[in-house]
Design an enzyme around this catalytic site. Sequence first.
Site, mmCIF file in Angstrom:
data_model
loop_
_atom_site.group_PDB
_atom_site.id
_atom_site.type_symbol
_atom_site.label_atom_id
_atom_site.label_comp_id
_atom_site.label_asym_id
_atom_site.label_seq_id
_atom_site.Cartn_x
_atom_site.Cartn_y
_atom_site.Cartn_z
ATOM 1 N N ASP A 114 30.897 -24.257 7.613
ATOM 2 C CA ASP A 114 31.756 -23.201 8.146
ATOM 3 C C ASP A 114 30.935 -21.929 8.408
ATOM 4 O OD1 ASP A 114 34.114 -24.690 8.142
ATOM 5 O OD2 ASP A 114 34.560 -24.203 6.057
ATOM 6 N N SER A 119 40.581 -16.868 -2.507
ATOM 7 C CA SER A 119 39.973 -16.521 -3.801
ATOM 8 C C SER A 119 40.630 -15.285 -4.410
ATOM 9 C CB SER A 119 38.477 -16.242 -3.645
ATOM 10 O OG SER A 119 37.836 -17.328 -3.051
ATOM 11 N N THR A 152 42.177 -19.456 4.129
ATOM 12 C CA THR A 152 41.650 -20.403 3.138
ATOM 13 C C THR A 152 40.282 -19.979 2.603
ATOM 14 O OG1 THR A 152 41.010 -21.646 5.113
ATOM 15 C CG2 THR A 152 42.837 -22.517 3.823
ATOM 16 N N TYR A 174 37.937 -16.223 1.788
ATOM 17 C CA TYR A 174 37.924 -15.182 0.750
ATOM 18 C C TYR A 174 39.355 -14.850 0.303
ATOM 19 C CZ TYR A 174 35.610 -11.196 -1.557
ATOM 20 O OH TYR A 174 35.086 -10.319 -2.468
ATOM 21 N N GLU A 193 37.922 -12.721 8.145
ATOM 22 C CA GLU A 193 38.513 -11.555 7.496
ATOM 23 C C GLU A 193 37.614 -10.337 7.622
ATOM 24 O OE1 GLU A 193 35.497 -12.633 5.414
ATOM 25 O OE2 GLU A 193 37.038 -14.017 4.799
#
Length: 258
Positions: free
Chosen positions: A47, A162, A157, A159, A119
Amino acid sequence: MNKKYAVSVRPDEHSYEIRDRIEKVLTENGYERDDENPSVVFTVGGDGTFLYAVHQYLDKLENVCFYGLHTGTLGFYTDYRDSDFDEFMDFFLKGKVTETDYPLLEIHTETQSFYALNEVRVENAARTQKMNVYINDRLFETYRGTGMCLATQLGSTAYNRSLGGAVIQEGLDVVEMSEIAGIHHIKFRSLGSPIILKSTARVTWESESFQGALLGVDAEVYPLDDVKRIDICESPVMRVRMLRGRKIRYLDRLQSLF
Ligand code: NAD
């Protein structure tokens, strides 16, 4: 689509081998390598490699689509592992791939602009970061903590997850803002939970000082020492075009990865 391509590759021996195989097959089929003006960029790695390639070709997104092969486990940006090489190339050469596009976040400080696929975040590891958060120009809260994160559906899905943010199903036109270690006690209160907003929302993070903080934009970080205001919205024009081969349902992908 013309027959010009480029390959963005994770720097390891195995990924280089896969890149060489891709180039051989493409050359045999009349494709020409053109790193400056490709119409398709193959990404070989993970990714992170996909994100890197998108940032590498940010100023050419209109003319470029991305097609990813993973050299580790499956990813969110890649539908094929290296063991699926033949199918990966076959779908491309026979035009069996479908194109999907995804929005980018557009980020403006007083002096610079950035784009994010996953993000954008402000992180201050040095001291408590105080900031006013505006949504659509209206003061929403005054926040204190390590920082803030605003994620796209695709980035939900990464950062965002988390940070305890919700995973957002593909197809939903929203963005999500989450606190990074927010401080909540009798004197300081902010929302605390992640908030999902319409993708048309305009978010502003404003502070008397972002000294010591970093602006994270996908895999890249920038100092914020002279910045006082960060405006974020979904870009009305910039989108990332991705080629998808085999059809994998979103929930199947999610289930296989987590
Ligand atoms: P990388 O390639 O090592 O990626 C980091 C991890 O995030 C990998 O496991 C990758 O597969 C995963 N990832 C990236 N985008 C994803 C997505 N959309 N959905 C699910 N998983 C995803 O490192 P990098 O090149 O620095 O990647 C940058 C990204 O890493 C950032 O955009 C951020 O989302 C993520 N990141 C996560 C954390 C964290 O979860 N604490 C910290 C820093 C960065």
